[in-house]
Scaffold this motif. Structure first.
Motif, PDB file in Angstrom:
ATOM      1  N   ASP A 404       0.958  -1.255  -0.044  1.00 21.43           N
ATOM      2  CA  ASP A 404      -0.123  -0.058   0.000  1.00 21.43           C
ATOM      3  C   ASP A 404       0.812   1.136  -0.151  1.00 21.43           C
ATOM      4  O   ASP A 404       0.360   2.379  -0.716  1.00 21.43           O
ATOM      5  CB  ASP A 404      -1.099   0.039   1.147  1.00 21.43           C
ATOM      6  N   ALA A 405       1.847   1.106   0.725  1.00 21.75           N
ATOM      7  CA  ALA A 405       2.927   2.382   0.812  1.00 21.75           C
ATOM      8  C   ALA A 405       3.507   2.755  -0.537  1.00 21.75           C
ATOM      9  O   ALA A 405       3.873   4.043  -0.584  1.00 21.75           O
ATOM     10  CB  ALA A 405       3.806   2.148   1.975  1.00 21.75           C
ATOM     11  N   PHE A 406       3.722   1.865  -1.393  1.00 22.76           N
ATOM     12  CA  PHE A 406       4.572   2.113  -2.610  1.00 22.76           C
ATOM     13  C   PHE A 406       3.730   2.149  -3.796  1.00 22.76           C
ATOM     14  O   PHE A 406       2.816   1.176  -3.793  1.00 22.76           O
ATOM     15  CB  PHE A 406       5.944   0.970  -2.635  1.00 22.76           C
ATOM     16  N   GLU A 407       4.210   2.710  -4.846  1.00 21.04           N
ATOM     17  CA  GLU A 407       3.360   2.683  -6.272  1.00 21.04           C
ATOM     18  C   GLU A 407       3.518   1.303  -6.502  1.00 21.04           C
ATOM     19  O   GLU A 407       2.352   0.677  -7.183  1.00 21.04           O
ATOM     20  CB  GLU A 407       3.859   3.768  -7.331  1.00 21.04           C
ATOM     21  N   GLU A 408       4.869   0.682  -6.691  1.00 24.75           N
ATOM     22  CA  GLU A 408       4.706  -1.050  -7.073  1.00 24.75           C
ATOM     23  C   GLU A 408       5.510  -1.519  -6.102  1.00 24.75           C
ATOM     24  O   GLU A 408       6.703  -1.280  -5.429  1.00 24.75           O
ATOM     25  CB  GLU A 408       5.530  -1.115  -8.646  1.00 24.75           C
ATOM     26  N   TYR A 409       5.299  -2.724  -5.706  1.00 22.30           N
ATOM     27  CA  TYR A 409       5.933  -3.586  -4.649  1.00 22.30           C
ATOM     28  C   TYR A 409       5.996  -5.022  -4.950  1.00 22.30           C
ATOM     29  O   TYR A 409       4.798  -5.650  -5.394  1.00 22.30           O
ATOM     30  CB  TYR A 409       5.383  -3.455  -3.381  1.00 22.30           C
ATOM     31  N   ALA A 410       6.997  -5.728  -5.513  1.00 21.93           N
ATOM     32  CA  ALA A 410       6.941  -7.268  -5.843  1.00 21.93           C
ATOM     33  C   ALA A 410       8.137  -7.732  -5.090  1.00 21.93           C
ATOM     34  O   ALA A 410       9.038  -7.280  -4.901  1.00 21.93           O
ATOM     35  CB  ALA A 410       7.099  -7.481  -7.219  1.00 21.93           C
ATOM     36  N   VAL A 411       7.807  -9.053  -4.693  1.00 24.49           N
ATOM     37  CA  VAL A 411       9.027 -10.091  -4.211  1.00 24.49           C
ATOM     38  C   VAL A 411       8.988 -11.503  -5.135  1.00 24.49           C
ATOM     39  O   VAL A 411       7.860 -12.021  -5.026  1.00 24.49           O
ATOM     40  CB  VAL A 411       8.810 -10.336  -2.807  1.00 24.49           C
ATOM     41  N   ARG A 412      10.157 -12.006  -5.548  1.00 19.64           N
ATOM     42  CA  ARG A 412      10.116 -13.096  -6.220  1.00 19.64           C
ATOM     43  C   ARG A 412      11.260 -13.847  -5.905  1.00 19.64           C
ATOM     44  O   ARG A 412      12.388 -13.437  -5.603  1.00 19.64           O
ATOM     45  CB  ARG A 412      10.155 -12.933  -7.654  1.00 19.64           C
ATOM     46  N   ARG A 413      10.928 -15.380  -5.701  1.00 18.77           N
ATOM     47  CA  ARG A 413      12.073 -16.241  -5.448  1.00 18.77           C
ATOM     48  C   ARG A 413      12.467 -16.787  -6.713  1.00 18.77           C
ATOM     49  O   ARG A 413      11.844 -17.354  -7.305  1.00 18.77           O
ATOM     50  CB  ARG A 413      11.614 -17.070  -4.316  1.00 18.77           C
ATOM     51  N   ARG A 414      13.654 -16.497  -7.163  1.00 17.02           N
ATOM     52  CA  ARG A 414      14.203 -16.997  -8.439  1.00 17.02           C
ATOM     53  C   ARG A 414      15.062 -18.312  -8.172  1.00 17.02           C
ATOM     54  O   ARG A 414      15.367 -18.945  -9.195  1.00 17.02           O
ATOM     55  CB  ARG A 414      15.275 -15.838  -8.954  1.00 17.02           C
ATOM     56  N   ALA A 415      15.615 -18.567  -7.089  1.00 17.54           N
ATOM     57  CA  ALA A 415      16.277 -19.781  -6.610  1.00 17.54           C
ATOM     58  C   ALA A 415      16.368 -20.053  -5.265  1.00 17.54           C
ATOM     59  O   ALA A 415      15.861 -18.950  -4.497  1.00 17.54           O
ATOM     60  CB  ALA A 415      17.848 -19.600  -7.287  1.00 17.54           C
ATOM     61  N   PRO A 416      16.757 -21.041  -4.839  1.00 16.97           N
ATOM     62  CA  PRO A 416      16.221 -21.421  -3.139  1.00 16.97           C
ATOM     63  C   PRO A 416      17.314 -20.405  -2.338  1.00 16.97           C
ATOM     64  O   PRO A 416      16.782 -20.058  -1.438  1.00 16.97           O
ATOM     65  CB  PRO A 416      17.259 -22.754  -2.961  1.00 16.97           C
ATOM     66  N   ASP A 417      18.209 -19.728  -2.933  1.00 17.10           N
ATOM     67  CA  ASP A 417      18.991 -18.813  -1.957  1.00 17.10           C
ATOM     68  C   ASP A 417      19.034 -17.312  -2.934  1.00 17.10           C
ATOM     69  O   ASP A 417      20.008 -16.557  -2.741  1.00 17.10           O
ATOM     70  CB  ASP A 417      20.449 -19.292  -1.694  1.00 17.10           C
ATOM     71  N   GLU A 418      18.184 -17.283  -3.678  1.00 18.24           N
ATOM     72  CA  GLU A 418      18.153 -16.018  -4.458  1.00 18.24           C
ATOM     73  C   GLU A 418      16.610 -15.379  -4.592  1.00 18.24           C
ATOM     74  O   GLU A 418      15.824 -15.872  -5.063  1.00 18.24           O
ATOM     75  CB  GLU A 418      18.699 -16.002  -6.051  1.00 18.24           C
ATOM     76  N   TRP A 419      16.488 -14.232  -3.862  1.00 17.83           N
ATOM     77  CA  TRP A 419      15.134 -13.636  -3.900  1.00 17.83           C
ATOM     78  C   TRP A 419      15.403 -11.970  -4.425  1.00 17.83           C
ATOM     79  O   TRP A 419      16.554 -11.409  -4.107  1.00 17.83           O
ATOM     80  CB  TRP A 419      14.530 -13.416  -2.388  1.00 17.83           C
ATOM     81  N   VAL A 420      14.594 -11.461  -5.310  1.00 16.35           N
ATOM     82  CA  VAL A 420      14.519 -10.120  -5.597  1.00 16.35           C
ATOM     83  C   VAL A 420      13.336  -9.442  -5.268  1.00 16.35           C
ATOM     84  O   VAL A 420      12.283  -9.810  -5.068  1.00 16.35           O
ATOM     85  CB  VAL A 420      14.784 -10.212  -7.166  1.00 16.35           C
ATOM     86  N   LEU A 421      13.746  -8.286  -4.743  1.00 16.70           N
ATOM     87  CA  LEU A 421      12.749  -7.364  -4.113  1.00 16.70           C
ATOM     88  C   LEU A 421      12.546  -5.938  -5.082  1.00 16.70           C
ATOM     89  O   LEU A 421      13.816  -5.591  -5.517  1.00 16.70           O
ATOM     90  CB  LEU A 421      13.030  -6.717  -2.748  1.00 16.70           C
ATOM     91  N   ALA A 422      11.601  -5.648  -5.733  1.00 20.67           N
ATOM     92  CA  ALA A 422      11.381  -4.267  -6.486  1.00 20.67           C
ATOM     93  C   ALA A 422      10.568  -3.452  -5.893  1.00 20.67           C
ATOM     94  O   ALA A 422       9.330  -3.933  -5.640  1.00 20.67           O
ATOM     95  CB  ALA A 422      11.160  -4.526  -8.022  1.00 20.67           C
ATOM     96  N   VAL A 423      10.910  -2.275  -5.548  1.00 21.60           N
ATOM     97  CA  VAL A 423       9.963  -1.199  -4.993  1.00 21.60           C
ATOM     98  C   VAL A 423       9.991   0.166  -5.824  1.00 21.60           C
ATOM     99  O   VAL A 423      11.095   0.639  -6.079  1.00 21.60           O
ATOM    100  CB  VAL A 423      10.424  -0.827  -3.730  1.00 21.60           C
ATOM    101  N   THR A 424       8.986   0.674  -6.164  1.00 24.66           N
ATOM    102  CA  THR A 424       8.932   1.819  -6.959  1.00 24.66           C
ATOM    103  C   THR A 424       8.236   2.978  -5.917  1.00 24.66           C
ATOM    104  O   THR A 424       7.093   2.697  -5.586  1.00 24.66           O
ATOM    105  CB  THR A 424       8.023   1.767  -8.172  1.00 24.66           C
ATOM    106  N   ARG A 425       9.018   3.991  -5.751  1.00 22.15           N
ATOM    107  CA  ARG A 425       8.501   5.032  -4.912  1.00 22.15           C
ATOM    108  C   ARG A 425       7.684   6.047  -5.538  1.00 22.15           C
ATOM    109  O   ARG A 425       7.664   5.939  -6.728  1.00 22.15           O
ATOM    110  CB  ARG A 425       9.612   6.027  -4.434  1.00 22.15           C
TER     111      ARG A 425
END
Length: 425
Positions: A404-425
């Motif tokens: 709710d706080a950000f225009e865009e917010y996403a979290v994805r798991r791409r591998a067992p030890d690799e996560w990516v977070l993307a946040v657009t202010r």
């Protein structure tokens, strides 16, 4: 607690692991009768930023019992003040989901179809979805029946084994008209098989890897029902691009489905939405009748409803014509896949993997504050970065959950030890 709920700051995290351990003593080992800590069923409890990870030795438990124990551990952990999220990592001898499986080279997209319990029509939905996707003459589609305990895809598509191998030793999927199919049922020839622990993991992963899928636009995976170890193994090891959940409208079924949704989210698998099966039927008089008490499924699961399927013979018809409801579902799935998409990570993404926790927090908040409004901030981490995203909210003077706080917010798991977070202010 929902995935993006924020635990009040006045709940201390010091000693949280010990408080969780104390709570877990109320869970009984189904074999020995003592609590799960005393019996050794729970092997480890660790806490990282209000996220609890519980190691559990489920060796020797049958699948339904393992599911019950897993759910009891998760519920007890989440009831501990200060816990935002809890994951259960089942341990079995000589096996596990330590390494993600590379997707077949020729397969573009993998879609999982799952249900919280059996009997809701999951296999019917997954098979009809595959047929509907394959109705596009420009697309090649396959279906992988990963339901080891009830491999019903061959029966629905009227397929028989045995499966043959190519020159490279890989299993050749069976031709099912417009699509190709692979199932343990095609190997076992309806013989009863007992899958447990390492056997189950190897059966899923090896059959997936060792099938000559060829060039496919989409591969639909029919997962076993529930939230047990096999489903968790599949989520952590198979390269799943998106998941479709199947539920009836009954409140109990929807409530169970919410736990499946949580499991998928905890493992970084994007949820495409829910198929509501057996919504009702129209009698010969023309009146519509409900089979179950009505529930606002979309609101309850916070996920879009992709399709409402009636209790009707045409939904269960696997003849030449694909039901129009299945074609509607296929369109909705394509739209959602395009919407959730994979997160492409730019070279300038902040990589926090392997850094000490204080440095991770300091670097993440400092770099996020330096972003301009409208700019997207990318972060790589070796575990779920969702709790860190809550700190980013406060770092720029915002309030509420990140979604709710950000225009865009996403979290994805791409591998067992690799996560990516993307946040657009």
């Amino acid at each position: 607690m929902a995935k993006h709920d924020i635990v009040p700051d006045d709940v201390p995290t010091d000693g949280l692991a010990e408080r969780v351990r104390d709570g877990l003593r109320a869970v009984e080992d189904p074999d020995l009768g003592s609590d799960v800590l005393e019996s050794g069923l729970v092997t480890d409890v660790s806490v990282d930023e209000r996220v609890v990870r519980i190691g559990a030795d489920l060796t020797g438990l049958d699948d339904p019992t393992a599911e019950d124990v897993t759910e009891a551990l998760r519920r007890r952990a989440l009831s501990t003040p200060g816990v935002e999220r809890a994951t259960i990592e089942g341990e079995t001898p000589d096996a596990g989901a330590d390494d993600a499986i590379d997707g077949p080279a020729g397969v573009d997209t993998v879609i999982a179809v799952a249900s919280a319990k059996g009997g809701v029509g999951k296999t019917t939905v997954s098979t009809q979805l595959a047929r509907a996707l394959a109705a596009d003459p420009d697309r090649d589609v396959g279906i992988f029946d990963a339901d080891l305990y009830g491999p019903n895809v061959p029966e629905l598509l009227d397929l028989e084994g045995p499966v043959s191998a190519n020159a490279a030793g890989d299993a050749e999927p069976i031709d099912a008209g417009d699509l190709t199919a692979m199932s343990v049922g095609l190997i076992a020839n309806d013989e009863p098989l007992a899958w447990r622990g390492a056997m189950a993991h190897e059966a899923v992963s090896e059959l997936f890897e060792d099938t000559a899928w060829g060039d496919l636009d989409t591969l639909v995976v029919d997962l076993p029902p529930g939230t047990g170890d096999i489903v968790l193994t599949a989520l952590q090891s198979l390269p799943i691009d998106g998941a479709v959940l199947v539920s009836t409208p009954h409140p109990t079924s929807v409530g169970d489905t919410s736990r499946s949704a949580t499991l998928f989210e905890e493992n970084g698998v994007p949820l495409l939405g829910t198929v509501v099966n057996m919504r009702g039927f129209t009698c010969d008089c023309g009146r519509e009748h409900d089979l179950f008490p009505d529930t606002d499924v979309e609101a309850a699961l916070d996920q879009p409803v992709l399709c409402d399927l009636p209790f009707d013979e045409r939904v269960r018809d696997f003849g030449d014509d694909v039901p129009p409801e299945a074609l509607e579902l296929a369109d909705a799935v394509r739209e959602r896949l395009a919407a959730v998409g994979d997160l492409s990570v730019p070279d300038h993404a902040l990589d926090l993997r392997g850094l000490p926790k204080p440095i991770r927090h300091e670097q993440a908040t400092a770099e996020f504050r330096a972003t301009e409004p409208g700019e997207t901030f990318y972060l790589l981490n070796d575990h779920d970065p969702s709790p860190l995203a809550a700190e980013l909210v406060g770092a720029v003077g915002r309030e509420g959950p990140p979604g709710d706080a950000f225009e865009e917010y996403a979290v994805r798991r791409r591998a067992p030890d690799e996560w990516v977070l993307a946040v657009t202010r």
